[in-house]
Write a protein that holds these residues in place. Structure first.
Motif, PDB file in Angstrom:
ATOM      1  N   THR A  72       0.838  -1.193   0.000  1.00 19.76           N
ATOM      2  CA  THR A  72       0.000   0.000   0.000  1.00 19.76           C
ATOM      3  C   THR A  72       0.876   1.247   0.000  1.00 19.76           C
ATOM      4  OG1 THR A  72      -1.707  -1.162   1.261  1.00 19.76           O
ATOM      5  CG2 THR A  72      -1.824   1.241   1.209  1.00 19.76           C
ATOM      6  N   LYS A  73       0.592   2.163  -0.922  1.00 18.32           N
ATOM      7  CA  LYS A  73       1.368   3.392  -1.013  1.00 18.32           C
ATOM      8  C   LYS A  73       0.865   4.406   0.009  1.00 18.32           C
ATOM      9  CE  LYS A  73       3.428   1.557  -4.477  1.00 18.32           C
ATOM     10  NZ  LYS A  73       4.769   0.978  -4.325  1.00 18.32           N
ATOM     11  N   ASN A  74       1.806   5.164   0.563  1.00 15.85           N
ATOM     12  CA  ASN A  74       1.465   6.181   1.557  1.00 15.85           C
ATOM     13  C   ASN A  74       2.272   7.438   1.240  1.00 15.85           C
ATOM     14  OD1 ASN A  74       0.981   7.753   3.835  1.00 15.85           O
ATOM     15  ND2 ASN A  74       0.984   6.004   5.222  1.00 15.85           N
ATOM     16  N   SER A  75       1.643   8.385   0.542  1.00 18.67           N
ATOM     17  CA  SER A  75       2.343   9.591   0.098  1.00 18.67           C
ATOM     18  C   SER A  75       2.776  10.481   1.257  1.00 18.67           C
ATOM     19  CB  SER A  75       1.451  10.391  -0.862  1.00 18.67           C
ATOM     20  OG  SER A  75       0.232  10.745  -0.234  1.00 18.67           O
ATOM     21  N   SER A  76       2.115  10.357   2.414  1.00 17.91           N
ATOM     22  CA  SER A  76       2.488  11.191   3.563  1.00 17.91           C
ATOM     23  C   SER A  76       3.893  10.865   4.066  1.00 17.91           C
ATOM     24  CB  SER A  76       1.475  11.015   4.706  1.00 17.91           C
ATOM     25  OG  SER A  76       1.504   9.691   5.211  1.00 17.91           O
ATOM     26  N   LEU A  77       4.350   9.636   3.799  1.00 19.53           N
ATOM     27  CA  LEU A  77       5.686   9.237   4.234  1.00 19.53           C
ATOM     28  C   LEU A  77       6.782   9.975   3.477  1.00 19.53           C
ATOM     29  CD1 LEU A  77       5.279   5.351   4.542  1.00 19.53           C
ATOM     30  CD2 LEU A  77       5.417   7.018   6.394  1.00 19.53           C
ATOM     31  N   LEU A  78       6.429  10.565   2.333  1.00 26.09           N
ATOM     32  CA  LEU A  78       7.410  11.278   1.526  1.00 26.09           C
ATOM     33  C   LEU A  78       8.101  12.377   2.329  1.00 26.09           C
ATOM     34  CD1 LEU A  78       8.618  11.711  -1.336  1.00 26.09           C
ATOM     35  CD2 LEU A  78       6.739  13.303  -1.767  1.00 26.09           C
ATOM     36  N   PHE A  79       7.368  12.998   3.238  1.00 26.72           N
ATOM     37  CA  PHE A  79       7.901  14.128   3.997  1.00 26.72           C
ATOM     38  C   PHE A  79       8.829  13.694   5.129  1.00 26.72           C
ATOM     39  CE2 PHE A  79       3.720  15.314   2.304  1.00 26.72           C
ATOM     40  CZ  PHE A  79       4.072  16.409   1.536  1.00 26.72           C
ATOM     41  N   ILE A  80       8.731  12.459   5.561  1.00 24.98           N
ATOM     42  CA  ILE A  80       9.577  12.025   6.677  1.00 24.98           C
ATOM     43  C   ILE A  80      10.571  10.928   6.292  1.00 24.98           C
ATOM     44  CG2 ILE A  80       7.868  12.668   8.417  1.00 24.98           C
ATOM     45  CD1 ILE A  80       7.078   9.760   8.649  1.00 24.98           C
ATOM     46  N   PHE A  81      10.550  10.508   5.021  1.00 18.63           N
ATOM     47  CA  PHE A  81      11.463   9.454   4.587  1.00 18.63           C
ATOM     48  C   PHE A  81      12.939   9.804   4.791  1.00 18.63           C
ATOM     49  CE2 PHE A  81       8.856   6.401   1.841  1.00 18.63           C
ATOM     50  CZ  PHE A  81       9.156   5.346   2.674  1.00 18.63           C
ATOM     51  N   PRO A  82      13.371  11.029   4.481  1.00 10.64           N
ATOM     52  CA  PRO A  82      14.795  11.325   4.687  1.00 10.64           C
ATOM     53  C   PRO A  82      15.275  11.073   6.112  1.00 10.64           C
ATOM     54  CG  PRO A  82      13.793  13.000   3.310  1.00 10.64           C
ATOM     55  CD  PRO A  82      12.674  12.124   3.807  1.00 10.64           C
TER      56      PRO A  82
END
Length: 225
Positions: free
Chosen positions: A130-140
């Protein structure tokens, strides 16, 4: 050697049980942390084995803390990884370990990016994630915290105490255990990918290189199509 096997086996057992019974997993993790603390209290001077025990204790401590975080998935994940980032940096500084802040082998970066993209697509091919675009902001911060703990701290300490072969195997294994919440098959996949990343780290001793590989891999696996 017994210390490494015992703690790793305890983490595996606790991670399996906590998926079925959170209370039982909490109790097992609490016993593990208490046992490590009692053992460390008997050491007059902290040696390499004691440092390794502390590094391996970070994950159980955060798992215990995670149980009591009364927030939704995004904020719980954010708090978890900021704590992981802080603890990994604290002990890297305390133990005087350079995790690989260097420009060595930086020319391999394009190959690393290609590896991250291809393995991310491979994961999407074999698993329904399942994709979760909100994780884009905390992945780094998530990925860098993981690299500092598993590569910079754990792999380096195991290498110093037991040699590079066991360092690569156990750093990748513990990372795979860390991902068991996604399911056993995906955890095995993460172990295989991180085994290769551990090889890259052992060869290059460059934390920035493995950070980029892991970041691209996770982006294509959990966020991008």
């Amino acid at each position: 050697m017994i210390l490494l096997y015992l703690i790793t086996a305890s983490i595996i057992l606790s991670e399996i049980i906590i998926r079925f019974n959170q209370t039982a997993g909490f109790i097992l993790y609490s016993i593990l942390v208490a046992g490590i603390l009692i053992s460390l209290s008997k050491i007059e001077e902290l040696n390499d084995y004691g440092k390794l025990a502390i590094a391996l204790m970070i994950l159980p401590m955060l798992r215990i803390f995670e149980i009591f975080i009364p927030f939704n998935f995004f904020w719980r994940t954010l708090i978890f990884y900021y704590l992981l980032f802080f603890l990994a940096n604290f002990y890297l500084f305390k133990f005087k370990i350079n995790p690989g802040y260097t420009k060595k082998f930086i020319f391999l970066l394009p190959l690393g990016i290609l590896f991250g993209i291809s393995t991310g697509f491979l994961g999407n091919y074999f698993f329904e994630i399942t994709k979760n675009s909100s994780l884009l902001f905390i992945f780094p911060i998530m990925v860098f915290a993981e690299e500092l703990l598993f590569r910079g701290l754990i792999q380096n300490l195991i290498k110093k105490s037991y040699g590079r072969f066991l360092a690569i195997i156990f750093a990748a294994l513990i990372y795979g255990i860390f991902c068991m919440g996604f399911g056993f098959k995906i955890a095995v996949f993460f172990f295989a990918i991180n085994f290769m990343i551990c090889l890259v780290y052992d060869f290059s001793e460059n934390i920035f290189l493995t950070f980029v590989i892991n970041l691209i891999f996770n982006l294509f696996l959990f966020v991008l199509i």
